[in-house]
Design a protein around this motif. Structure first.
Motif, PDB file in Angstrom:
ATOM      1  N   UNK A  83      46.368  27.537 -52.801  1.00  0.00           N
ATOM      2  CA  UNK A  83      46.022  28.716 -53.592  1.00  0.00           C
ATOM      3  C   UNK A  83      45.404  28.314 -54.929  1.00  0.00           C
ATOM      4  N   UNK A  84      45.892  27.233 -55.511  1.00  0.00           N
ATOM      5  CA  UNK A  84      45.322  26.754 -56.766  1.00  0.00           C
ATOM      6  C   UNK A  84      43.881  26.287 -56.572  1.00  0.00           C
ATOM      7  N   UNK A  85      43.608  25.659 -55.441  1.00  0.00           N
ATOM      8  CA  UNK A  85      42.240  25.203 -55.169  1.00  0.00           C
ATOM      9  C   UNK A  85      41.309  26.384 -54.925  1.00  0.00           C
ATOM     10  N   UNK A  86      41.824  27.400 -54.227  1.00  0.00           N
ATOM     11  CA  UNK A  86      41.005  28.597 -54.027  1.00  0.00           C
ATOM     12  C   UNK A  86      40.688  29.264 -55.361  1.00  0.00           C
ATOM     13  N   UNK A 126      48.691  36.775 -62.796  1.00  0.00           N
ATOM     14  CA  UNK A 126      49.605  36.035 -61.944  1.00  0.00           C
ATOM     15  C   UNK A 126      49.203  34.566 -61.925  1.00  0.00           C
ATOM     16  N   UNK A 127      50.194  33.711 -61.691  1.00  0.00           N
ATOM     17  CA  UNK A 127      49.937  32.273 -61.559  1.00  0.00           C
ATOM     18  C   UNK A 127      49.801  31.923 -60.082  1.00  0.00           C
ATOM     19  N   UNK A 128      48.805  31.134 -59.751  1.00  0.00           N
ATOM     20  CA  UNK A 128      48.636  30.681 -58.371  1.00  0.00           C
ATOM     21  C   UNK A 128      49.672  29.616 -58.057  1.00  0.00           C
ATOM     22  N   UNK A 129      50.362  29.783 -56.944  1.00  0.00           N
ATOM     23  CA  UNK A 129      51.407  28.844 -56.545  1.00  0.00           C
ATOM     24  C   UNK A 129      50.991  28.136 -55.260  1.00  0.00           C
ATOM     25  N   UNK A 171      36.613  26.931 -47.322  1.00  0.00           N
ATOM     26  CA  UNK A 171      35.629  26.680 -48.380  1.00  0.00           C
ATOM     27  C   UNK A 171      36.113  25.645 -49.381  1.00  0.00           C
ATOM     28  N   UNK A 172      37.421  25.449 -49.477  1.00  0.00           N
ATOM     29  CA  UNK A 172      37.962  24.510 -50.451  1.00  0.00           C
ATOM     30  C   UNK A 172      37.969  23.080 -49.932  1.00  0.00           C
ATOM     31  N   UNK A 173      37.653  22.874 -48.636  1.00  0.00           N
ATOM     32  CA  UNK A 173      37.625  21.529 -48.072  1.00  0.00           C
ATOM     33  C   UNK A 173      36.261  20.904 -48.315  1.00  0.00           C
ATOM     34  N   UNK A 174      36.271  19.641 -48.696  1.00  0.00           N
ATOM     35  CA  UNK A 174      35.020  18.920 -48.902  1.00  0.00           C
ATOM     36  C   UNK A 174      34.463  18.502 -47.549  1.00  0.00           C
ATOM     37  N   UNK A 183      40.767  35.289 -50.277  1.00  0.00           N
ATOM     38  CA  UNK A 183      39.983  34.413 -51.149  1.00  0.00           C
ATOM     39  C   UNK A 183      38.648  34.043 -50.507  1.00  0.00           C
ATOM     40  N   UNK A 184      38.650  33.803 -49.192  1.00  0.00           N
ATOM     41  CA  UNK A 184      37.397  33.475 -48.504  1.00  0.00           C
ATOM     42  C   UNK A 184      36.414  34.644 -48.596  1.00  0.00           C
ATOM     43  N   UNK A 185      36.920  35.862 -48.485  1.00  0.00           N
ATOM     44  CA  UNK A 185      36.059  37.042 -48.616  1.00  0.00           C
ATOM     45  C   UNK A 185      35.451  37.110 -50.016  1.00  0.00           C
TER      46      UNK A 185
END
Length: 229
Positions: free
Chosen positions: A115-118, A108-111, A171-174, A73-75
């Motif tokens: 993963x949901x935040x990404x 697919x559903x993010x679990x 990247x998902x952290x504020x 996801x970061x890539x």
């Protein structure tokens, strides 16, 4: 018929498809992304191909713990950010991660909360782009991005002229950012010359600037130093 007489073959949709597809691909930017997580570290590789032969290779080292899927996801996030900054209108994204591609495409559903935040972060970036298609490809068709991600995961690797960066946090952290007011810097005269042909009045300074500017190019809002390739 042996004498060459007979009905002329009509052009069909199948005959036109390859050329049409090739022309369509030329209108798109293409982005290859891959992530690597191992004992030596974690890295992301990005290869962005633009119009008129423009190519940008980017290696991102992740300076934090992350799973294989999080690195993928970061890539993807890094590649989408680059493509957006460089003004890519139509973009085709290629990744060899079946999970990530299918989550982004809604198959697919993010679990799990991370993963949901990404996934949400990716969707936010996609909404800012005009046209994006994300496709899964075999690893051997994503080999350059894969090589860059493995290089980035090795802390001691020498990247030479490849654009590199270290990501200190997910990247998902504020993160609180202190904004610095923009001001004059060494790039301004080069940008003005390359974009508008503006040179200093002093002839000696003008010659120095033109010699220095030959090592740079402007693409979108950024100034890039030319590499050997």
């Amino acid at each position: 018929m042996e004498d060459g007489e007979g009905p002329t073959k009509q052009t069909t949709r199948e005959d036109m498809a390859p050329d049409s597809a090739e022309q369509s691909d030329k209108m798109h930017w293409t982005l290859h992304v891959d992530g690597s997580a191992g004992e030596t570290g974690r890295g992301a590789g990005v290869v962005l191909h633009g119009l008129e032969g423009f190519t940008l290779e980017y290696a991102l080292r992740l300076d934090f713990k992350a799973s294989n899927n999080e690195v993928e996801y970061e890539a993807l996030l890094a590649g989408l950010s680059l493509a957006t900054e460089l003004g890519a209108g139509k973009l085709k994204v290629y990744s060899d991660s079946q999970l990530i591609v299918n989550q982004v495409n809604g198959i697919y559903e993010a679990k799990g909360p991370r993963m949901k935040r990404y996934l949400q972060k990716v969707k936010e970036k996609l909404q800012r782009m005009r046209e994006v298609e994300i496709l899964q490809v075999p690893r051997d068709m994503n080999n350059r991005a894969d090589a860059l991600s493995k290089m980035a995961s090795e802390e001691t690797h020498d990247f030479g002229t490849i654009l590199t960066e270290i990501l200190p946090h997910p990247s998902i952290d504020e993160v609180q950012v202190l904004e610095i007011p923009p001001g004059p810097n060494w790039m301004d005269p080069i940008m003005r010359y390359l974009k508008d042909g503006v040179l200093p009045e002093d002839k000696l300074e003008a010659r120095r600037l033109t010699a220095r500017a030959a090592h740079y190019l402007v693409h979108g809002p950024r100034l890039y130093k030319r590499s050997y390739t």
